[in-house]
Design an enzyme around this catalytic site. Structure first.
Site, PDB file in Angstrom:
ATOM      1  N   SER A 133       2.757  -2.466  10.289  1.00 34.08           N
ATOM      2  CA  SER A 133       4.226  -2.492  10.543  1.00 34.08           C
ATOM      3  C   SER A 133       5.001  -3.878  10.326  1.00 34.08           C
ATOM      4  O   SER A 133       5.884  -4.146  10.816  1.00 34.08           O
ATOM      5  CB  SER A 133       4.696  -1.760  11.799  1.00 34.08           C
ATOM      6  OG  SER A 133       4.262  -0.683  12.140  1.00 34.08           O
TER       7      SER A 133
ATOM      8  N   ASN B 275       0.825  -1.202   0.148  1.00 35.61           N
ATOM      9  CA  ASN B 275       0.078  -0.073   0.074  1.00 35.61           C
ATOM     10  C   ASN B 275       0.993   1.333   0.024  1.00 35.61           C
ATOM     11  O   ASN B 275       1.316   1.653   1.094  1.00 35.61           O
ATOM     12  CB  ASN B 275      -0.926   0.072   1.183  1.00 35.61           C
ATOM     13  CG  ASN B 275      -1.632   1.374   1.405  1.00 35.61           C
ATOM     14  OD1 ASN B 275      -1.783   1.960   0.292  1.00 35.61           O
ATOM     15  ND2 ASN B 275      -2.274   1.329   2.630  1.00 35.61           N
TER      16      ASN B 275
ATOM     17  N   GLU C 296      -5.894  -5.278  10.147  1.00 35.24           N
ATOM     18  CA  GLU C 296      -4.749  -4.309  10.494  1.00 35.24           C
ATOM     19  C   GLU C 296      -5.144  -3.516  11.887  1.00 35.24           C
ATOM     20  O   GLU C 296      -5.978  -2.542  11.742  1.00 35.24           O
ATOM     21  CB  GLU C 296      -4.817  -3.260   9.273  1.00 35.24           C
ATOM     22  CG  GLU C 296      -4.225  -3.620   8.114  1.00 35.24           C
ATOM     23  CD  GLU C 296      -3.745  -2.674   7.171  1.00 35.24           C
ATOM     24  OE1 GLU C 296      -2.650  -2.743   6.641  1.00 35.24           O
ATOM     25  OE2 GLU C 296      -4.389  -1.765   7.119  1.00 35.24           O
TER      26      GLU C 296
ATOM     27  N   HIS D 163      -9.811   1.112   4.701  1.00 34.80           N
ATOM     28  CA  HIS D 163      -8.446   1.195   5.297  1.00 34.80           C
ATOM     29  C   HIS D 163      -8.816   2.321   6.379  1.00 34.80           C
ATOM     30  O   HIS D 163      -9.322   3.208   6.538  1.00 34.80           O
ATOM     31  CB  HIS D 163      -7.318   1.767   4.375  1.00 34.80           C
ATOM     32  CG  HIS D 163      -5.938   1.598   5.005  1.00 34.80           C
ATOM     33  ND1 HIS D 163      -5.579   2.830   5.939  1.00 34.80           N
ATOM     34  CD2 HIS D 163      -4.805   0.842   4.747  1.00 34.80           C
ATOM     35  CE1 HIS D 163      -4.339   2.540   6.318  1.00 34.80           C
ATOM     36  NE2 HIS D 163      -4.007   1.323   5.560  1.00 34.80           N
TER      37      HIS D 163
HETATM   38  C1  PEP Z   1      -1.050   0.062   5.666  1.00 34.94           C
HETATM   39  O1  PEP Z   1      -0.924   1.221   5.279  1.00 34.94           O
HETATM   40  O2  PEP Z   1      -1.908  -0.581   5.379  1.00 34.94           O
HETATM   41  C2  PEP Z   1       0.035  -0.370   6.563  1.00 34.94           C
HETATM   42  C3  PEP Z   1      -0.054  -1.641   7.160  1.00 34.94           C
HETATM   43  O3  PEP Z   1       1.280   0.463   6.891  1.00 34.94           O
HETATM   44  P1  PEP Z   1       2.353   0.236   7.726  1.00 34.94           P
HETATM   45  O4  PEP Z   1       2.959  -1.166   7.134  1.00 34.94           O
HETATM   46  O5  PEP Z   1       3.285   1.106   7.263  1.00 34.94           O
HETATM   47  O6  PEP Z   1       2.157   0.253   8.987  1.00 34.94           O
END
Ligand code: PEP
Length: 247
Positions: free
Chosen positions: A209, A9, A165, A94
């Site tokens: 992350s 993403n 997430e 999201h």
């Molecule tokens: C995301 O934007 O879906 C995401 C998981 O970001 P990050 O990996 O930077 O935490």
């Protein structure tokens, strides 16, 4: 057994020049990929990325879609428009859309339905905030978010991708431990199993992350079928390491 799916993403990052450099570096490292790979790019770059990934192992994704079909919705991008550029996946719900744009479960599932109707796989994002986790409400929150999709999409629910997430782990450097993530993924899988006999076909991605150092352990969990990767998808070397961990 289904292949894992690693989706980047890019969020609101990139330029024509940096996109090209990133994709060339990824394609140069793509010879032995064992998993499916996608990049979810900002809408203005769909045409560029479509051209650069044509015939490769990288599939095209978008980051959002309108809940409406067409018409007087200035600034919106419809599912048919995304399809016109060969888009295979589209993120919906999201946490940054839920948080900064007030997207409710109803809006998120309307978007998922638009994507499905256009032949695009919606990646339905679910996840709890830190306050919700600390209040012991994680399961309740993710189940409510997924239930909205199941209720609206019905038997086609096996056509979606789910991304768990935890909001507190996105862009913060804090990751759910593999066990914490697996626990939630198992809850989501059970909920899908109650809704469809094809629940095991559904990819449930972990996002928050994910990086080169923690990907292998997360991806080794029974119900983690891939990753939705933000920051680390912008650096070819990191994204390639995550892809290499997905087999
Ligand atoms: C995301 O934007 O879906 C995401 C998981 O970001 P990050 O990996 O930077 O935490």
């Amino acid at each position: 057994m289904k292949k894992k799916l690693i989706a980047g993403n890019w969020k609101m990052n990139g330029s024509s020049a940096s996109n090209e450099a990133l994709l060339q570096a990824l394609l140069a490292g793509s010879a032995n990929w064992q998993c499916q790979v996608a990049v979810c790019v900002p809408a203005p770059y769909l045409a560029q990325v479509q051209r650069l990934v044509a015939g490769s192992g990288i599939e095209l994704g978008a980051q959002d879609v309108s809940q409406h079909g067409a018409g007087a919705f200035t600034g919106e991008v419809s599912a048919d428009m995304l399809k016109d550029f060969g888009t295979r996946y589209c993120l919906v719900g999201h946490s940054e859309r839920r948080q900064y744009h007030g997207e409710t479960d109803a809006v998120v599932v309307a978007k998922a339905q638009r994507a499905l109707a256009a032949g695009i796989t919606p990646v339905v994002c679910v996840g709890e905030t830190l306050a919700e986790r600390e209040a012991g409400r994680t399961e309740e929150v993710v189940k409510r978010q997924l239930a909205a999709a199941i209720h609206t999409i019905g038997h086609c629910i096996s056509e979606i991708v789910v991304a768990y997430e935890p909001v507190w782990a996105i862009g913060t450097g804090k990751t759910a431990s593999p066990e914490e993530a697996q626990q939630v993924h198992a809850v989501l899988r059970a909920q899908l199993r109650a809704a469809t006999e094809h629940a095991d076909r559904v990819h449930i991605l972990y996002g928050g992350s994910m990086n080169a150092a923690n990907a292998a352990q997360l991806l080794a969990q029974a119900d983690i079928d891939g990753g939705l990767v933000g920051g680390a998808s912008l650096k070819a070397i990191d994204f390639l390491s995550i892809i290499a961990a997905a087999h």
